[in-house]
Design an enzyme around this catalytic site. Structure first.
Site, PDB file in Angstrom:
ATOM      1  N   LYS A  16       7.310   7.333  -2.819  1.00  0.00           N
ATOM      2  CA  LYS A  16       7.705   7.758  -1.607  1.00  0.00           C
ATOM      3  C   LYS A  16       7.262   6.621  -0.527  1.00  0.00           C
ATOM      4  O   LYS A  16       8.341   6.139  -0.153  1.00  0.00           O
ATOM      5  CB  LYS A  16       7.131   9.465  -0.760  1.00  0.00           C
ATOM      6  CG  LYS A  16       7.937  10.418  -1.777  1.00  0.00           C
ATOM      7  CD  LYS A  16       7.432  11.287  -0.283  1.00  0.00           C
ATOM      8  CE  LYS A  16       5.365  11.741  -0.210  1.00  0.00           C
ATOM      9  NZ  LYS A  16       4.653  12.043  -1.309  1.00  0.00           N
ATOM     10  N   ARG A  91       6.207  18.667   5.059  1.00  0.00           N
ATOM     11  CA  ARG A  91       5.681  19.320   4.321  1.00  0.00           C
ATOM     12  C   ARG A  91       5.510  20.774   3.919  1.00  0.00           C
ATOM     13  O   ARG A  91       4.758  21.330   3.395  1.00  0.00           O
ATOM     14  CB  ARG A  91       4.357  18.312   4.000  1.00  0.00           C
ATOM     15  CG  ARG A  91       4.061  16.963   2.876  1.00  0.00           C
ATOM     16  CD  ARG A  91       2.766  16.647   3.504  1.00  0.00           C
ATOM     17  NE  ARG A  91       2.457  15.597   2.573  1.00  0.00           N
ATOM     18  CZ  ARG A  91       1.803  14.444   2.596  1.00  0.00           C
ATOM     19  NH1 ARG A  91       2.538  14.022   3.118  1.00  0.00           N
ATOM     20  NH2 ARG A  91       1.187  13.852   1.521  1.00  0.00           N
ATOM     21  N   ARG A 125      -3.963   3.623  -8.622  1.00  0.00           N
ATOM     22  CA  ARG A 125      -3.874   2.818  -6.907  1.00  0.00           C
ATOM     23  C   ARG A 125      -4.114   1.531  -5.855  1.00  0.00           C
ATOM     24  O   ARG A 125      -5.825   2.224  -5.989  1.00  0.00           O
ATOM     25  CB  ARG A 125      -3.103   3.469  -6.240  1.00  0.00           C
ATOM     26  CG  ARG A 125      -2.647   3.102  -4.659  1.00  0.00           C
ATOM     27  CD  ARG A 125      -1.626   4.737  -4.529  1.00  0.00           C
ATOM     28  NE  ARG A 125      -1.864   5.370  -3.819  1.00  0.00           N
ATOM     29  CZ  ARG A 125      -1.112   6.078  -2.893  1.00  0.00           C
ATOM     30  NH1 ARG A 125       0.101   5.952  -2.795  1.00  0.00           N
ATOM     31  NH2 ARG A 125      -1.362   7.219  -2.227  1.00  0.00           N
ATOM     32  N   ARG A 158      -7.374   4.459  -1.190  1.00  0.00           N
ATOM     33  CA  ARG A 158      -7.916   4.788  -0.815  1.00  0.00           C
ATOM     34  C   ARG A 158      -8.826   5.972  -1.296  1.00  0.00           C
ATOM     35  O   ARG A 158      -8.863   6.257  -2.110  1.00  0.00           O
ATOM     36  CB  ARG A 158      -5.942   5.908  -0.510  1.00  0.00           C
ATOM     37  CG  ARG A 158      -5.160   4.983   0.118  1.00  0.00           C
ATOM     38  CD  ARG A 158      -3.545   5.501   0.246  1.00  0.00           C
ATOM     39  NE  ARG A 158      -3.971   7.465   0.361  1.00  0.00           N
ATOM     40  CZ  ARG A 158      -2.361   7.491   0.599  1.00  0.00           C
ATOM     41  NH1 ARG A 158      -1.218   6.831   0.169  1.00  0.00           N
ATOM     42  NH2 ARG A 158      -2.795   8.663   0.301  1.00  0.00           N
ATOM     43  N   ARG A 169      -5.204  17.805  -3.380  1.00  0.00           N
ATOM     44  CA  ARG A 169      -3.287  17.624  -2.524  1.00  0.00           C
ATOM     45  C   ARG A 169      -2.406  17.369  -3.386  1.00  0.00           C
ATOM     46  O   ARG A 169      -1.599  17.980  -2.761  1.00  0.00           O
ATOM     47  CB  ARG A 169      -3.190  15.799  -2.565  1.00  0.00           C
ATOM     48  CG  ARG A 169      -4.316  15.320  -1.507  1.00  0.00           C
ATOM     49  CD  ARG A 169      -4.603  13.566  -2.000  1.00  0.00           C
ATOM     50  NE  ARG A 169      -3.917  12.501  -1.268  1.00  0.00           N
ATOM     51  CZ  ARG A 169      -2.749  11.500  -1.735  1.00  0.00           C
ATOM     52  NH1 ARG A 169      -4.232  11.099  -2.575  1.00  0.00           N
ATOM     53  NH2 ARG A 169      -1.844  11.017  -1.544  1.00  0.00           N
TER      54      ARG A 169
HETATM   55  P1  AMP Z   1       0.409  10.287   2.377  1.00  0.00           P
HETATM   56  O1  AMP Z   1       0.074   9.112   2.552  1.00  0.00           O
HETATM   57  O2  AMP Z   1       1.530  11.004   2.541  1.00  0.00           O
HETATM   58  O3  AMP Z   1       0.071  10.999   0.540  1.00  0.00           O
HETATM   59  O4  AMP Z   1      -0.530  11.570   3.373  1.00  0.00           O
HETATM   60  C1  AMP Z   1      -1.764  11.186   3.728  1.00  0.00           C
HETATM   61  C2  AMP Z   1      -2.243  12.744   4.381  1.00  0.00           C
HETATM   62  O5  AMP Z   1      -1.839  12.624   5.344  1.00  0.00           O
HETATM   63  C3  AMP Z   1      -2.239  14.004   3.530  1.00  0.00           C
HETATM   64  O6  AMP Z   1      -2.330  14.211   2.513  1.00  0.00           O
HETATM   65  C4  AMP Z   1      -2.452  15.080   4.743  1.00  0.00           C
HETATM   66  O7  AMP Z   1      -3.697  15.322   5.031  1.00  0.00           O
HETATM   67  C5  AMP Z   1      -2.144  13.921   5.428  1.00  0.00           C
HETATM   68  N1  AMP Z   1      -0.208  14.313   6.204  1.00  0.00           N
HETATM   69  C6  AMP Z   1       0.465  13.539   6.074  1.00  0.00           C
HETATM   70  N2  AMP Z   1       1.916  14.264   5.974  1.00  0.00           N
HETATM   71  C7  AMP Z   1       1.851  15.338   6.842  1.00  0.00           C
HETATM   72  C8  AMP Z   1       2.285  15.963   6.701  1.00  0.00           C
HETATM   73  N3  AMP Z   1       3.760  16.112   7.092  1.00  0.00           N
HETATM   74  N4  AMP Z   1       1.777  17.478   7.219  1.00  0.00           N
HETATM   75  C9  AMP Z   1       0.433  17.603   7.153  1.00  0.00           C
HETATM   76  N5  AMP Z   1      -0.252  16.244   6.879  1.00  0.00           N
HETATM   77  C10 AMP Z   1       0.384  15.531   6.584  1.00  0.00           C
END
Ligand code: AMP
Length: 216
Positions: A16, A91, A125, A158, A169
């Protein structure tokens, strides 16, 4: 140019962020990544950052009210009046319902990738600390180890890309986010794309498919 209001669905590591960045660079459409917003808040030690730090570290989801509030505020900025990509939001069904109240989408793009490929992608990554460019230890190494090809910044892993956290996750994805596929299918907004090939192939598929969702 046509306007496009999109959300990007799919498990963590489906591409994404990578595809959003390609669209931002090539088509000028702003990317809004809730994950990036949370990570920036943590880095700057803001009140939001302190609240969400442990949640991200555990690979769990941030509570809906907090997440909805930051997206609603961001979507009020003038740069995203016509077009945006929401990368990683919604999400949960509650987030999707809230979004439907404050913005009208053209499409929900679901990048499909199997769990074993996700694990391989995420645990390898590497991300640039300064420009956010994304690399992979095996499939897309930088020219000089640990250094970004684009800006010379240092690359980092990360903290939530450790194997145990990736598994948490993925579980959060299957339990809470996957139901959104049916949610958007019912509303006629779902575009499913195979996210397993290389980024250029996925991008080209996206470009050839997205037109039918956009207003003429
Ligand atoms: P990402 O970079 O999109 O993988 O997001 C990293 C982390 O941020 C996720 O594992 C969640 O802890 C938090 N996060 C990101 N977007 C959301 C969302 N829409 N709702 C809840 N937690 C989120």
């Amino acid at each position: 140019m046509q306007t496009m209001k999109l959300i990007f669905l799919g498990p963590p590591g489906a591409g994404k962020g990578t595809i959003s960045k390609m669209i931002t660079e090539r088509l000028g459409i702003p990317q809004i990544s809730t994950g990036d917003m949370f990570r920036a808040a943590i880095k700057e030690k803001t009140a939001l950052g302190l609240k969400v730090q442990a949640i991200l570290a555990a690979g769990a989801l941030v509570p809906d009210e907090l997440t909805i509030a930051i997206v609603k505020e961001r979507l009020s900025w003038p740069d995203v009046r016509q077009s945006y990509i929401l990368d990683g939001f919604p999400r949960t069904i509650a987030q999707a319902d809230a979004l439907a109240e404050f913005s009208e989408l053209d499409a929900a793009v679901d990048f499909e990738v199997k769990d074993d490929l996700i694990l391989f992608r995420l645990t390898g990554r590497r991300v640039c600390t300064s420009c956010g460019a994304i690399y992979h230890r095996v499939t897309k190494p930088p020219k000089v180890e640990g250094i970004c090809d684009l800006c010379g910044g240092n690359l980092y892993i990360r903290s939530d890309d450790q194997e145990e956290t990736v598994k948490a996750r993925l579980k959060a994805y299957h339990d809470e986010t996957e139901p959104l596929i049916g949610y958007y299918q019912k509303r006629g907004l779902l575009l499913t794309i195979d996210g397993s090939p290389d980024a250029e192939t996925v991008y080209n598929t996206f470009i050839s498919e997205i037109g039918r969702f956009l207003k003429k």
